[in-house]
Design a protein around this motif. Structure first.
Motif, PDB file in Angstrom:
ATOM      1  N   LEU A 125      -6.460   9.941   0.016  1.00 47.01           N
ATOM      2  CA  LEU A 125      -5.395  10.804  -0.474  1.00 47.01           C
ATOM      3  C   LEU A 125      -4.077  10.041  -0.568  1.00 47.01           C
ATOM      4  CD1 LEU A 125      -4.603  13.656  -1.349  1.00 47.01           C
ATOM      5  CD2 LEU A 125      -4.229  14.228   1.056  1.00 47.01           C
ATOM      6  N   CYS A 126      -3.800   9.218   0.422  1.00 44.06           N
ATOM      7  CA  CYS A 126      -2.569   8.429   0.402  1.00 44.06           C
ATOM      8  C   CYS A 126      -2.629   7.335  -0.658  1.00 44.06           C
ATOM      9  CB  CYS A 126      -2.324   7.827   1.784  1.00 44.06           C
ATOM     10  SG  CYS A 126      -2.004   9.079   3.050  1.00 44.06           S
ATOM     11  N   LYS A 127      -3.808   6.796  -0.876  1.00 44.31           N
ATOM     12  CA  LYS A 127      -3.978   5.791  -1.929  1.00 44.31           C
ATOM     13  C   LYS A 127      -3.760   6.422  -3.300  1.00 44.31           C
ATOM     14  CE  LYS A 127      -7.251   2.355  -3.682  1.00 44.31           C
ATOM     15  NZ  LYS A 127      -8.618   1.755  -3.516  1.00 44.31           N
ATOM     16  N   ARG A 128      -4.176   7.664  -3.434  1.00 48.62           N
ATOM     17  CA  ARG A 128      -4.003   8.403  -4.688  1.00 48.62           C
ATOM     18  C   ARG A 128      -2.534   8.486  -5.090  1.00 48.62           C
ATOM     19  NH1 ARG A 128      -5.502  14.853  -4.791  1.00 48.62           N
ATOM     20  NH2 ARG A 128      -4.102  15.490  -6.487  1.00 48.62           N
ATOM     21  N   PHE A 129      -1.647   8.529  -4.097  1.00 54.24           N
ATOM     22  CA  PHE A 129      -0.215   8.646  -4.371  1.00 54.24           C
ATOM     23  C   PHE A 129       0.526   7.330  -4.157  1.00 54.24           C
ATOM     24  CE2 PHE A 129      -1.531  13.003  -3.642  1.00 54.24           C
ATOM     25  CZ  PHE A 129      -0.912  13.656  -4.700  1.00 54.24           C
ATOM     26  N   GLY A 130      -0.210   6.262  -4.060  1.00 54.99           N
ATOM     27  CA  GLY A 130       0.396   4.945  -3.996  1.00 54.99           C
ATOM     28  C   GLY A 130       1.255   4.704  -2.772  1.00 54.99           C
ATOM     29  N   VAL A 131       0.870   5.280  -1.649  1.00 53.31           N
ATOM     30  CA  VAL A 131       1.652   5.112  -0.416  1.00 53.31           C
ATOM     31  C   VAL A 131       1.479   3.685   0.095  1.00 53.31           C
ATOM     32  CG1 VAL A 131       1.945   5.888   1.954  1.00 53.31           C
ATOM     33  CG2 VAL A 131       1.441   7.552   0.149  1.00 53.31           C
ATOM     34  N   GLN A 132       2.602   3.004   0.302  1.00 55.23           N
ATOM     35  CA  GLN A 132       2.568   1.632   0.800  1.00 55.23           C
ATOM     36  C   GLN A 132       3.369   1.446   2.078  1.00 55.23           C
ATOM     37  OE1 GLN A 132       3.907  -0.771  -2.511  1.00 55.23           O
ATOM     38  NE2 GLN A 132       1.938  -0.612  -3.573  1.00 55.23           N
ATOM     39  N   GLY A 133       4.206   2.410   2.406  1.00 59.59           N
ATOM     40  CA  GLY A 133       5.009   2.348   3.618  1.00 59.59           C
ATOM     41  C   GLY A 133       5.182   3.723   4.220  1.00 59.59           C
ATOM     42  N   TYR A 134       5.643   3.753   5.470  1.00 58.42           N
ATOM     43  CA  TYR A 134       5.776   5.028   6.177  1.00 58.42           C
ATOM     44  C   TYR A 134       7.201   5.210   6.717  1.00 58.42           C
ATOM     45  CZ  TYR A 134       0.729   4.268   6.213  1.00 58.42           C
ATOM     46  OH  TYR A 134      -0.562   4.010   5.850  1.00 58.42           O
ATOM     47  N   PRO A 135       7.733   6.431   6.625  1.00 56.70           N
ATOM     48  CA  PRO A 135       7.135   7.531   5.876  1.00 56.70           C
ATOM     49  C   PRO A 135       7.427   7.406   4.380  1.00 56.70           C
ATOM     50  CG  PRO A 135       9.199   8.255   6.820  1.00 56.70           C
ATOM     51  CD  PRO A 135       8.996   6.831   7.284  1.00 56.70           C
ATOM     52  N   THR A 136       6.506   7.858   3.574  1.00 54.88           N
ATOM     53  CA  THR A 136       6.744   8.000   2.137  1.00 54.88           C
ATOM     54  C   THR A 136       7.008   9.474   1.879  1.00 54.88           C
ATOM     55  OG1 THR A 136       5.410   6.103   1.454  1.00 54.88           O
ATOM     56  CG2 THR A 136       5.717   7.856  -0.160  1.00 54.88           C
ATOM     57  N   LEU A 137       8.153   9.776   1.298  1.00 57.38           N
ATOM     58  CA  LEU A 137       8.580  11.167   1.098  1.00 57.38           C
ATOM     59  C   LEU A 137       8.566  11.488  -0.391  1.00 57.38           C
ATOM     60  CD1 LEU A 137      11.601  11.157   3.585  1.00 57.38           C
ATOM     61  CD2 LEU A 137       9.196  11.710   4.062  1.00 57.38           C
TER      62      LEU A 137
END
Length: 211
Positions: A125-137
């Motif tokens: 799910l996070c890969k689907r939204f291109g999350v690369q760092g935390y937190p991603t808002l």
């Protein structure tokens, strides 16, 4: 002998009665404890179900979003605007932001919903939204996602939510109203004003539909 027996009988009766009452009380206590533990177990198991977010009602808490419920929640008409936090449990900035979101979520109920996605558990799910760092808002509205552009304090999040939840149109009748209600509301001081002398109606909805 008679006096001795008569003197012992009440004592014997008293001991037997006490033992009987203690046995009865002990049985009752054990039963109550058993029922109490059963009630506690039932309460614990039923509480987890009761805390689940309901579709169709504005949320007042930060919702745990998963791969199974993500799309259902974000397509819920009762919660059209979302603030999404993609995080990792070990992330320090994520932990700092958590109480702020818990604080503003009930205040903004009906205006903006809040969801959190644990990227250590829901990696696809996070890969689907291109999350690369935390937190991603990210912000979700009307089928579109974009990065949250504001600061992370409570006042900034509240101001952003109220602007996003406000009507896109504002009815003005004077130049001063146009400045205060339109231009001054934007961070860049820019607003768009349309004039239609043929518009009819008394409410914003009636006027916008007639023009």
């Amino acid at each position: 002998p008679t006096r001795e027996r008569s003197g012992r009988t009440p004592l014997l009766f008293s001991l037997q009665e006490t033992h009987r009452k203690m046995s009865s009380t002990g049985h009752l206590l054990r039963r109550c404890l058993s029922l109490g533990l059963l009630a506690l177990c039932w309460s614990s198991s039923s509480g987890s179900g009761a805390s689940a977010a309901e579709i169709g009602r504005p949320h007042s808490t930060v919702i745990d979003l998963t791969a199974d419920n993500f799309d259902d929640h974000l397509s819920d008409p009762a919660n059209g605007l979302w603030f999404l936090k993609f995080y990792a449990p070990w992330c320090g900035h994520c932990k700092t932001l958590a109480p702020t979101l818990d604080k503003v979520a009930p205040f903004l109920s009906g205006k903006m919903a809040f969801g959190k996605i644990d990227c250590t558990t829901h990696k696809p799910l996070c890969k689907r939204f291109g999350v690369q760092g935390y937190p991603t808002l990210k912000i979700f509205r009307d089928g579109d996602y974009f990065m949250y552009p504001g600061k992370r304090d409570a006042d900034s999040i509240i101001n952003f939510a109220e602007r996003m939840a406000a009507s896109e149109l504002t009815l003005v009748t004077t130049h001063d109203e146009a400045l205060s209600s339109v231009a001054d509301r934007g961070d860049d001081g820019v607003g768009f004003v349309a004039y239609d002398p043929d518009a009819k109606g008394t409410t914003l909805e009636e006027i916008s539909q007639s023009t």
